[in-house]
Design an enzyme around this catalytic site. Structure first.
Site, PDB file in Angstrom:
ATOM      1  N   GLY A   1       8.829  -5.088  -4.513  1.00 59.17           N
ATOM      2  CA  GLY A   1       8.357  -4.369  -3.430  1.00 59.17           C
ATOM      3  C   GLY A   1       7.274  -5.605  -2.688  1.00 59.17           C
ATOM      4  O   GLY A   1       7.252  -5.332  -1.263  1.00 59.17           O
TER       5      GLY A   1
ATOM      6  N   GLU B   1       0.407  -6.930  -4.470  1.00 55.64           N
ATOM      7  CA  GLU B   1       1.226  -5.731  -4.840  1.00 55.64           C
ATOM      8  C   GLU B   1       1.630  -5.006  -3.445  1.00 55.64           C
ATOM      9  O   GLU B   1       0.694  -5.285  -2.554  1.00 55.64           O
ATOM     10  CB  GLU B   1       0.393  -4.636  -5.517  1.00 55.64           C
ATOM     11  CG  GLU B   1       0.999  -4.365  -6.878  1.00 55.64           C
ATOM     12  CD  GLU B   1       2.447  -4.037  -7.097  1.00 55.64           C
ATOM     13  OE1 GLU B   1       3.234  -4.098  -5.879  1.00 55.64           O
ATOM     14  OE2 GLU B   1       2.731  -3.186  -8.176  1.00 55.64           O
TER      15      GLU B   1
ATOM     16  N   ASP C   1      -0.352   3.200  -6.490  1.00 49.75           N
ATOM     17  CA  ASP C   1      -0.261   4.759  -6.253  1.00 49.75           C
ATOM     18  C   ASP C   1      -1.133   5.171  -7.431  1.00 49.75           C
ATOM     19  O   ASP C   1      -2.315   5.371  -7.264  1.00 49.75           O
ATOM     20  CB  ASP C   1       1.244   4.754  -6.302  1.00 49.75           C
ATOM     21  CG  ASP C   1       1.703   6.336  -6.041  1.00 49.75           C
ATOM     22  OD1 ASP C   1       0.832   7.199  -5.693  1.00 49.75           O
ATOM     23  OD2 ASP C   1       2.751   6.777  -6.751  1.00 49.75           O
TER      24      ASP C   1
ATOM     25  N   LYS D   1      -3.113   4.375  -2.040  1.00 50.20           N
ATOM     26  CA  LYS D   1      -3.388   5.610  -2.178  1.00 50.20           C
ATOM     27  C   LYS D   1      -4.524   6.275  -3.360  1.00 50.20           C
ATOM     28  O   LYS D   1      -3.937   6.491  -4.445  1.00 50.20           O
ATOM     29  CB  LYS D   1      -2.076   6.475  -2.768  1.00 50.20           C
ATOM     30  CG  LYS D   1      -0.764   5.960  -1.944  1.00 50.20           C
ATOM     31  CD  LYS D   1       0.437   6.878  -2.509  1.00 50.20           C
ATOM     32  CE  LYS D   1       1.835   6.460  -1.797  1.00 50.20           C
ATOM     33  NZ  LYS D   1       2.931   6.932  -2.430  1.00 50.20           N
TER      34      LYS D   1
ATOM     35  N   ASP E   1      10.734   0.728  -1.222  1.00 52.27           N
ATOM     36  CA  ASP E   1      11.945   1.000  -1.119  1.00 52.27           C
ATOM     37  C   ASP E   1      12.142   2.492  -1.682  1.00 52.27           C
ATOM     38  O   ASP E   1      11.490   3.064  -2.262  1.00 52.27           O
ATOM     39  CB  ASP E   1      12.847   0.337  -2.226  1.00 52.27           C
ATOM     40  CG  ASP E   1      12.567   0.413  -3.841  1.00 52.27           C
ATOM     41  OD1 ASP E   1      11.258   0.422  -4.038  1.00 52.27           O
ATOM     42  OD2 ASP E   1      13.456   1.079  -4.354  1.00 52.27           O
TER      43      ASP E   1
HETATM   44  P1  IMP Z   1       1.884   2.913  -9.610  1.00 55.75           P
HETATM   45  O1  IMP Z   1       1.940   2.374 -10.927  1.00 55.75           O
HETATM   46  O2  IMP Z   1       1.867   4.391  -9.521  1.00 55.75           O
HETATM   47  O3  IMP Z   1       0.503   2.714  -9.053  1.00 55.75           O
HETATM   48  O4  IMP Z   1       3.063   2.567  -8.849  1.00 55.75           O
HETATM   49  C1  IMP Z   1       3.181   1.254  -8.327  1.00 55.75           C
HETATM   50  C2  IMP Z   1       4.472   0.912  -7.912  1.00 55.75           C
HETATM   51  O5  IMP Z   1       5.429   2.220  -7.784  1.00 55.75           O
HETATM   52  C3  IMP Z   1       4.609   0.220  -6.569  1.00 55.75           C
HETATM   53  O6  IMP Z   1       4.581  -1.226  -6.919  1.00 55.75           O
HETATM   54  C4  IMP Z   1       5.690   0.562  -5.886  1.00 55.75           C
HETATM   55  O7  IMP Z   1       6.843  -0.154  -6.269  1.00 55.75           O
HETATM   56  C5  IMP Z   1       6.129   1.961  -6.420  1.00 55.75           C
HETATM   57  N1  IMP Z   1       5.567   3.031  -5.445  1.00 55.75           N
HETATM   58  C6  IMP Z   1       4.482   3.753  -5.341  1.00 55.75           C
HETATM   59  N2  IMP Z   1       4.363   4.477  -4.572  1.00 55.75           N
HETATM   60  C7  IMP Z   1       5.508   4.336  -3.692  1.00 55.75           C
HETATM   61  C8  IMP Z   1       5.743   4.780  -2.398  1.00 55.75           C
HETATM   62  O8  IMP Z   1       5.393   5.762  -1.730  1.00 55.75           O
HETATM   63  N3  IMP Z   1       7.042   4.221  -1.893  1.00 55.75           N
HETATM   64  C9  IMP Z   1       7.725   3.340  -2.470  1.00 55.75           C
HETATM   65  N4  IMP Z   1       7.307   2.883  -3.874  1.00 55.75           N
HETATM   66  C10 IMP Z   1       6.358   3.386  -4.332  1.00 55.75           C
HETATM   67 MG    MG Z   2       5.852  -2.431  -6.518  1.00 55.02          MG
END
Ligand code: IMP
Ligand code: MG
Length: 182
Positions: A48, A102, A106, A134, A162
């Protein structure tokens, strides 16, 4: 900007390519000021972050190098909570400043896991740059050093982000349109 549909879900325009470009220039200026003469290793988290990392890297006005890692934790629009290192970091990191790039933080679990792995490689410094953040979804103890845009906990696509592999090539960022999908 028009609405777009992927996998039967409608998304509405959220952040324009002009806003993204402007913000990347600002972050690049901050990094250039801080890292001039230190040759940081920019670590792009695939898949991403590649458009963000490419634009940010080219906007840096100091010596810098780039490397890539691939992590995975998502299936569809939900985080699985399990982070896998699909492609690991092979570049020498010991004693160097590293900036992890990154697309989005999220829950923060992907970054938390990766930073733990990275710190075991003894970099001199680690900072994190994320295009999107977020904070309301955050479940890990991390704080990004450079944030493009702080956003509510909605699902977004475009500019590298994506939906099951699709929509990464959109120039602008779109958010799931709750009204259209109701
Ligand atoms: P985390 O581990 O929950 O912080 O997720 C991080 C990864 O989840 C990111 O690198 C993205 O690839 C994916 N991700 C998180 N939120 C979204 C979104 O709203 N749209 C698309 N991909 C997301
Ligand atoms: Mg990612």
């Amino acid at each position: 900007m028009k609405k777009v549909t992927y996998n039967g879900l409608t998304f509405k325009p959220f952040i324009s390519s002009q806003q993204i470009a402007q913000r990347i220039e600002e972050i690049a200026a901050d990094i250039t000021r801080k890292y001039s003469g230190r040759n940081p290793l920019i670590v792009c988290v695939l898949n991403g972050a590649f458009p963000f990392a490419a634009d940010l890297f080219r906007a840096l006005d100091c010596d810098a190098e780039i490397a890539f890692v691939r992590l995975s934790s998502y299936a569809g629009t939900e985080s699985t909570g399990e982070v896998r290192q699909v492609v690991g970091l092979t570049d020498p990191v010991e004693g160097r400043p590293v900036i992890v790039v990154e697309d989005i933080i999220d829950t923060g679990r992907t970054m938390e896991k990766f930073l733990a792995d990275l710190r075991r490689m003894n970099p001199s410094d680690v900072e994190v740059a994320t295009l999107l953040f977020k904070p309301e979804s955050l479940k890990a103890d991390i704080k990004p050093d450079y944030v493009g845009f702080t956003i509510p906990p909605a699902f977004i696509i475009g500019f590298g982000l994506d939906l099951d592999g699709k929509a990464r090539n959109l120039k602008d960022i779109y958010v799931l349109d709750d009204e259209a999908n109701a």
